[in-house]
Write an enzyme that holds these catalytic residues in place. Structure first.
Site, PDB file in Angstrom:
ATOM      1  N   ILE A  12       6.891  -0.103   3.842  1.00 15.08           N
ATOM      2  CA  ILE A  12       7.520   1.200   3.604  1.00 15.08           C
ATOM      3  C   ILE A  12       7.212   2.136   4.769  1.00 15.08           C
ATOM      4  O   ILE A  12       6.062   2.292   5.166  1.00 15.08           O
ATOM      5  CB  ILE A  12       7.026   1.823   2.285  1.00 15.08           C
ATOM      6  CG1 ILE A  12       7.278   0.852   1.124  1.00 15.08           C
ATOM      7  CG2 ILE A  12       7.714   3.158   2.041  1.00 15.08           C
ATOM      8  CD1 ILE A  12       8.728   0.461   0.928  1.00 15.08           C
ATOM      9  N   LYS A  71      -1.911  -8.309  -6.706  1.00 16.50           N
ATOM     10  CA  LYS A  71      -0.522  -7.987  -7.033  1.00 16.50           C
ATOM     11  C   LYS A  71       0.149  -9.108  -7.836  1.00 16.50           C
ATOM     12  O   LYS A  71       0.922  -8.840  -8.762  1.00 16.50           O
ATOM     13  CB  LYS A  71       0.271  -7.690  -5.751  1.00 16.50           C
ATOM     14  CG  LYS A  71      -0.077  -6.340  -5.132  1.00 16.50           C
ATOM     15  CD  LYS A  71       0.135  -5.207  -6.111  1.00 16.50           C
ATOM     16  CE  LYS A  71      -0.160  -3.858  -5.519  1.00 16.50           C
ATOM     17  NZ  LYS A  71       0.013  -2.749  -6.499  1.00 16.50           N
ATOM     18  N   ASP A 110      -5.096  11.787  -8.914  1.00 16.32           N
ATOM     19  CA  ASP A 110      -5.850  10.995  -7.945  1.00 16.32           C
ATOM     20  C   ASP A 110      -7.318  11.350  -8.121  1.00 16.32           C
ATOM     21  O   ASP A 110      -7.656  12.222  -8.931  1.00 16.32           O
ATOM     22  CB  ASP A 110      -5.384  11.280  -6.509  1.00 16.32           C
ATOM     23  CG  ASP A 110      -5.539  10.065  -5.590  1.00 16.32           C
ATOM     24  OD1 ASP A 110      -6.664   9.519  -5.522  1.00 16.32           O
ATOM     25  OD2 ASP A 110      -4.550   9.663  -4.954  1.00 16.32           O
ATOM     26  N   ILE A 111      -8.202  10.685  -7.340  1.00 18.93           N
ATOM     27  CA  ILE A 111      -9.621  11.056  -7.357  1.00 18.93           C
ATOM     28  C   ILE A 111      -9.975  11.896  -6.139  1.00 18.93           C
ATOM     29  O   ILE A 111     -11.124  12.298  -5.979  1.00 18.93           O
ATOM     30  CB  ILE A 111     -10.530   9.816  -7.406  1.00 18.93           C
ATOM     31  CG1 ILE A 111     -10.334   8.943  -6.165  1.00 18.93           C
ATOM     32  CG2 ILE A 111     -10.288   9.019  -8.677  1.00 18.93           C
ATOM     33  CD1 ILE A 111     -11.372   7.852  -6.003  1.00 18.93           C
ATOM     34  N   GLY A 162      -1.754   9.187  -6.847  1.00 11.29           N
ATOM     35  CA  GLY A 162      -0.583   9.942  -6.410  1.00 11.29           C
ATOM     36  C   GLY A 162      -0.657  10.555  -5.033  1.00 11.29           C
ATOM     37  O   GLY A 162       0.350  11.074  -4.546  1.00 11.29           O
ATOM     38  N   TYR A 185      -5.647  -8.176  -1.846  1.00  9.53           N
ATOM     39  CA  TYR A 185      -4.519  -7.301  -2.187  1.00  9.53           C
ATOM     40  C   TYR A 185      -3.379  -8.119  -2.782  1.00  9.53           C
ATOM     41  O   TYR A 185      -2.840  -7.792  -3.844  1.00  9.53           O
ATOM     42  CB  TYR A 185      -4.065  -6.567  -0.927  1.00  9.53           C
ATOM     43  CG  TYR A 185      -2.856  -5.680  -1.096  1.00  9.53           C
ATOM     44  CD1 TYR A 185      -2.846  -4.634  -2.002  1.00  9.53           C
ATOM     45  CD2 TYR A 185      -1.724  -5.879  -0.308  1.00  9.53           C
ATOM     46  CE1 TYR A 185      -1.739  -3.810  -2.138  1.00  9.53           C
ATOM     47  CE2 TYR A 185      -0.620  -5.064  -0.427  1.00  9.53           C
ATOM     48  CZ  TYR A 185      -0.625  -4.026  -1.345  1.00  9.53           C
ATOM     49  OH  TYR A 185       0.474  -3.214  -1.466  1.00  9.53           O
TER      50      TYR A 185
END
Length: 373
Positions: free
Chosen positions: A225, A199, A88-89, A63, A195
Site C-alpha cells: 500500500i 496473517k 491505539d496505544i 488506528g 507476519y
C-alpha cells in the site's frame, strides 16, 4: 494461574530488554497464550446487519498506522464523525485527536477492549493492530503477542457481541511454494515470516469462527500500500513510499530491493475503497471470507523510471537488504483478484502513472507549505 503469570512476566521482561533498535513501542502484555474467554460449544451468533441501524458504530484498532487514519476519515464522511472511534496505544497527533473520537485501546487487554465495545455499542470492528514484516522479524515475541494473541481477543469479543469484523491480510500470507504469477485466492501459502504466519492464522481463524459461530468475518489480502499521508513503517514494500520522499528532499534514493523485484501494489485510496465496499457487500454475495485485491504490479526500476519523469535528476542506487529481499522473493508478483471483481464489483482507480502523479501532487504541495512556513 502461576504458569500464566510466569509466562506473562517472562515475555514482558524480554520485550523490555529488546535491543533491536527498531523504534517500536512496547505493547503492555496482560496475558499470553491463554484465551480470556471460552466460547460455549452450543453457542450461536449472528452479525447485526447494516439495515438494522441507521449507521454502524465503528471501532478501529491500531488506528494510528498507515491505513487507520485514512479509513477513519472515509468512514466518518459516510457514517458521521461520532460513529467512528479511532484507537491505539500511542499518543495521536493533534490533527488526528481533534478530527474525531479517539481512545486508548490495548488489544492485549481483553477486559478493557470488551468494555470499549460494550460502552460504545460497537457494531463494526476494523482490526489493524499488527507488526509488519521486517519489524516483526526483528522482534518475533512481540509480533507473536500483537498479531496472534491480540487477534484471539478480537475474535472472541466480536463473536460474543455480534460484530461485523474486518481483519486485513497481506501478500505476506503467501510463501516461496505459492504460485507467484498470478497468485489465486486459494492455493498453497506456507509463509516464512512471523507476519505472514500470523496473517494465515487470522484468515483461517476468522473463517473457522464464521462457520462455527456465525461470526461475520471479512478479510482482504492487501498488496503493498502506497500513501502520501504517512512515513514508511518497516514493511518490505515501503521502498515504494520512501522513493517519493527522497526524490523531493534529497534527489537521491537507495533501494533495499533488487531493481527487478516485481510485487503487487495499490494506492491507499483504492485500498480504503475496497475495504469499505467489502464491508458493505451483502453477505449472500460473498462466496469466500478472504479475497485478494490488486491494482497494479511493478518493479523498483519501473517505479524509478516513472518517478524520474517528474524528477529527472533523481539518482537511484541499490543496496539490497538480504532479509527484505528474501521476504519479497517469497511473495506474489501478481494477484489474481477475479473473485473480488465478480462477487462484489471490485474495480481499482489508480494505475502506475496516476499513482505517481497523485503522490507528487500531494507531497509537492506539502513541501511548498513547509518551505513557506
Amino acid at each position: 494461574m502461576p504458569i500464566v503469570r510466569n509466562v506473562s512476566r517472562a515475555v514482558s521482561q524480554l520485550l523490555q530488554s529488546s535491543g533491536c533498535g527498531c523504534g517500536i513501542s512496547i505493547v503492555p502484555v496482560r496475558c499470553i497464550g491463554v484465551s480470556p474467554r471460552q466460547v460455549a460449544s452450543d453457542a450461536s451468533f449472528h452479525s447485526v446487519s447494516f439495515a438494522e441501524s441507521d449507521h454502524p458504530r465503528v471501532l478501529i484498532t491500531g488506528g494510528l498506522g498507515q491505513l487507520g487514519v485514512g479509513l477513519a476519515k472515509l468512514l466518518r464522511k459516510r457514517f458521521g464523525k461520532n460513529n467512528v472511534i479511532l484507537s491505539d496505544i500511542r499518543k495521536p497527533a493533534d490533527s488526528v485527536f481533534y478530527s474525531g473520537p479517539f481512545i486508548y485501546a490495548d488489544i492485549l487487554d481483553y477486559k478493557n477492549l470488551r468494555e470499549i465495545v460494550v460502552n460504545n455499542r460497537i457494531s463494526w470492528l476494523f482490526h489493524y493492530s499488527a507488526l509488519l514484516s521486517a519489524v516483526g522479524e526483528a522482534n518475533v515475541p512481540l509480533a507473536r503477542a500483537v498479531n496472534i494473541t491480540g487477534l484471539h481477543n478480537v475474535l472472541d469479543i466480536a463473536a460474543e457481541h455480534n460484530l461485523r469484523l474486518f481483519v486485513p491480510s497481506t501478500i505476506g500470507a503467501f510463501g516461496p511454494t505459492s504460485p507467484r504469477n498470478p497468485t489465486p485466492d486459494l492455493c498453497i501459502q506456507r509463509p516464512r515470516t512471523i507476519y505472514g504466519v500470523s496473517k494465515v492464522h487470522a484468515e483461517l481463524m476468522g473463517e473457522y469462527y464464521h462457520y462455527r459461530y456465525g461470526l461475520d468475518f471479512r478479510c482482504l489480502r492487501y498488496p503493498g500500500i502506497i500513501s502520501a499521508d504517512s512515513q514508511p513503517g518497516g514493511g518490505t514494500t515501503d521502498y515504494a513510499v520512501q522513493i517519493f520522499h527522497d526524490a523531493i528532499k534529497t534527489g537521491k534514493f537507495q533501494c533495499n530491493l533488487k531493481p527487478d523485484t516485481r510485487l503487487p501494489m495499490m494506492y491507499i485510496d483504492d485500498c480504503l475503497k475496497a475495504t469499505l465496499e467489502v464491508m458493505e457487500a451483502p453477505a449472500e454475495a460473498l462466496t469466500m471470507r478472504t479475497y485478494n485485491i490488486s491494482a497494479m504490479s511493478f518493479t523498483p526500476e519501473e517505479l524509478a523510471q516513472e518517478v524520474q519523469k517528474h524528477v529527472p535528476e533523481l539518482q537511484v542506487t541499490y543496496n539490497v537488504d538480504k532479509v527484505r529481499q528474501a521476504i519479497a522473493d517469497s511473495w506474489p508478483m501478481n494477484f489474481d483478484d477475479s473473485n473480488a471483481r465478480r462477487d462484489w464489483g471490485w474495480k481499482h482507480d489508480y494505475d502506475l502513472p496516476e499513482l505517481v502523479n497523485t503522490m507528487f501532487s500531494f507531497l509537492g504541495s506539502e513541501s511548498r507549505i513547509a518551505q513557506a512556513n
